[in-house]
Design a protein around this motif. Structure first.
Motif, PDB file in Angstrom:
ATOM      1  N   LEU A  43       0.859  -1.172   0.000  1.00 10.01           N
ATOM      2  CA  LEU A  43       0.000   0.000   0.000  1.00 10.01           C
ATOM      3  C   LEU A  43       0.895   1.221   0.000  1.00 10.01           C
ATOM      4  O   LEU A  43       1.802   1.325   0.829  1.00 10.01           O
ATOM      5  N   ILE A  44       0.664   2.115  -0.951  1.00 14.62           N
ATOM      6  CA  ILE A  44       1.404   3.374  -0.973  1.00 14.62           C
ATOM      7  C   ILE A  44       0.406   4.480  -0.659  1.00 14.62           C
ATOM      8  O   ILE A  44      -0.627   4.599  -1.315  1.00 14.62           O
ATOM      9  N   LEU A  45       0.720   5.252   0.369  1.00 11.16           N
ATOM     10  CA  LEU A  45      -0.144   6.344   0.811  1.00 11.16           C
ATOM     11  C   LEU A  45       0.504   7.687   0.493  1.00 11.16           C
ATOM     12  O   LEU A  45       1.721   7.842   0.639  1.00 11.16           O
ATOM     13  N   ARG A  46      -0.313   8.637   0.100  1.00  6.84           N
ATOM     14  CA  ARG A  46       0.114  10.031  -0.030  1.00  6.84           C
ATOM     15  C   ARG A  46      -0.297  10.713   1.257  1.00  6.84           C
ATOM     16  O   ARG A  46      -1.472  10.699   1.634  1.00  6.84           O
ATOM     17  N   ILE A  47       0.675  11.305   1.966  1.00  6.74           N
ATOM     18  CA  ILE A  47       0.408  11.919   3.270  1.00  6.74           C
ATOM     19  C   ILE A  47       0.760  13.398   3.195  1.00  6.74           C
ATOM     20  O   ILE A  47       1.918  13.763   2.958  1.00  6.74           O
ATOM     21  N   ASP A  48      -0.243  14.253   3.372  1.00  6.84           N
ATOM     22  CA  ASP A  48      -0.017  15.695   3.358  1.00  6.84           C
ATOM     23  C   ASP A  48       0.266  16.181   4.772  1.00  6.84           C
ATOM     24  O   ASP A  48      -0.422  15.781   5.710  1.00  6.84           O
ATOM     25  N   GLY A  49       1.281  17.014   4.921  1.00  6.08           N
ATOM     26  CA  GLY A  49       1.544  17.650   6.207  1.00  6.08           C
ATOM     27  C   GLY A  49       2.768  17.159   6.947  1.00  6.08           C
ATOM     28  O   GLY A  49       3.014  17.588   8.073  1.00  6.08           O
ATOM     29  N   LEU A  50       3.553  16.255   6.352  1.00 11.92           N
ATOM     30  CA  LEU A  50       4.794  15.826   7.008  1.00 11.92           C
ATOM     31  C   LEU A  50       5.780  16.990   6.959  1.00 11.92           C
ATOM     32  O   LEU A  50       6.196  17.411   5.884  1.00 11.92           O
ATOM     33  N   GLN A  51       6.131  17.516   8.124  1.00  7.16           N
ATOM     34  CA  GLN A  51       6.955  18.719   8.187  1.00  7.16           C
ATOM     35  C   GLN A  51       8.412  18.450   8.565  1.00  7.16           C
ATOM     36  O   GLN A  51       9.282  19.240   8.240  1.00  7.16           O
ATOM     37  N   SER A  52       8.648  17.366   9.268  1.00 10.66           N
ATOM     38  CA  SER A  52       9.981  17.170   9.844  1.00 10.66           C
ATOM     39  C   SER A  52      10.339  15.696   9.892  1.00 10.66           C
ATOM     40  O   SER A  52       9.499  14.827   9.645  1.00 10.66           O
ATOM     41  N   GLU A  53      11.582  15.437  10.248  1.00 13.42           N
ATOM     42  CA  GLU A  53      12.041  14.061  10.453  1.00 13.42           C
ATOM     43  C   GLU A  53      11.259  13.416  11.594  1.00 13.42           C
ATOM     44  O   GLU A  53      10.942  12.232  11.548  1.00 13.42           O
ATOM     45  N   GLU A  54      10.933  14.206  12.609  1.00 13.53           N
ATOM     46  CA  GLU A  54      10.152  13.687  13.735  1.00 13.53           C
ATOM     47  C   GLU A  54       8.756  13.235  13.273  1.00 13.53           C
ATOM     48  O   GLU A  54       8.278  12.171  13.669  1.00 13.53           O
ATOM     49  N   ASP A  55       8.117  14.031  12.412  1.00 14.90           N
ATOM     50  CA  ASP A  55       6.815  13.641  11.855  1.00 14.90           C
ATOM     51  C   ASP A  55       6.947  12.315  11.108  1.00 14.90           C
ATOM     52  O   ASP A  55       6.117  11.422  11.247  1.00 14.90           O
ATOM     53  N   ARG A  56       7.981  12.212  10.272  1.00 14.82           N
ATOM     54  CA  ARG A  56       8.202  11.009   9.472  1.00 14.82           C
ATOM     55  C   ARG A  56       8.350   9.785  10.371  1.00 14.82           C
ATOM     56  O   ARG A  56       7.729   8.756  10.143  1.00 14.82           O
ATOM     57  N   MET A  57       9.150   9.916  11.416  1.00 12.99           N
ATOM     58  CA  MET A  57       9.381   8.793  12.321  1.00 12.99           C
ATOM     59  C   MET A  57       8.127   8.454  13.134  1.00 12.99           C
ATOM     60  O   MET A  57       7.859   7.281  13.389  1.00 12.99           O
ATOM     61  N   ASP A  58       7.356   9.467  13.522  1.00 17.72           N
ATOM     62  CA  ASP A  58       6.107   9.211  14.258  1.00 17.72           C
ATOM     63  C   ASP A  58       5.143   8.393  13.414  1.00 17.72           C
ATOM     64  O   ASP A  58       4.521   7.444  13.908  1.00 17.72           O
ATOM     65  N   VAL A  59       5.006   8.746  12.135  1.00 22.11           N
ATOM     66  CA  VAL A  59       4.112   8.010  11.238  1.00 22.11           C
ATOM     67  C   VAL A  59       4.639   6.593  11.037  1.00 22.11           C
ATOM     68  O   VAL A  59       3.875   5.617  11.086  1.00 22.11           O
ATOM     69  N   LYS A  60       5.939   6.458  10.835  1.00 17.14           N
ATOM     70  CA  LYS A  60       6.550   5.131  10.639  1.00 17.14           C
ATOM     71  C   LYS A  60       6.273   4.234  11.853  1.00 17.14           C
ATOM     72  O   LYS A  60       5.819   3.100  11.706  1.00 17.14           O
ATOM     73  N   ARG A  61       6.508   4.756  13.051  1.00 20.00           N
ATOM     74  CA  ARG A  61       6.285   3.966  14.276  1.00 20.00           C
ATOM     75  C   ARG A  61       4.808   3.599  14.436  1.00 20.00           C
ATOM     76  O   ARG A  61       4.481   2.476  14.812  1.00 20.00           O
ATOM     77  N   ALA A  62       3.923   4.542  14.146  1.00 19.20           N
ATOM     78  CA  ALA A  62       2.489   4.276  14.304  1.00 19.20           C
ATOM     79  C   ALA A  62       2.047   3.163  13.355  1.00 19.20           C
ATOM     80  O   ALA A  62       1.283   2.272  13.746  1.00 19.20           O
ATOM     81  N   LEU A  63       2.535   3.189  12.118  1.00 16.13           N
ATOM     82  CA  LEU A  63       2.170   2.145  11.162  1.00 16.13           C
ATOM     83  C   LEU A  63       2.798   0.805  11.540  1.00 16.13           C
ATOM     84  O   LEU A  63       2.163  -0.243  11.408  1.00 16.13           O
TER      85      LEU A  63
END
Length: 77
Positions: free
Chosen positions: A8-28
């Motif tokens: 599954l490839i998702l388009r995610i609007d609003g990723l602002q920082s490396e911290e945002d990226r890692m938060d989404v990665k961990r949540a998934l």
């Protein structure tokens, strides 16, 4: 592709920082049935390999939406 897996490839609007990226990665990664996650903050995409018998695509999308991001299915297969 791994047996019993979907991409599954998702388009995610609003990723602002490396911290945002890692938060989404961990949540998934915390979702049952998820086998692998890669989040690209610059492209605003997440690639998820998961077991559809354990987790429907909508669960993955909802996890990211509940974090406050706008999410669209970019590709699934």
């Amino acid at each position: 592709m791994v047996m019993g897996s979907e991409n599954l490839i998702l388009r995610i609007d609003g990723l602002q920082s490396e911290e945002d990226r890692m938060d989404v990665k961990r949540a998934l990664e915390d979702v049952a049935g998820v086998k692998w996650v890669c989040v690209d903050g610059e492209a605003g995409t997440a690639v998820v390999i998961f077991d559809p018998e354990r987790t429907p695509q909508d669960n993955l999308i909802n996890v990211v939406m509940e974090m406050g991001y706008a999410v669209k299915r970019f590709f699934s297969g």
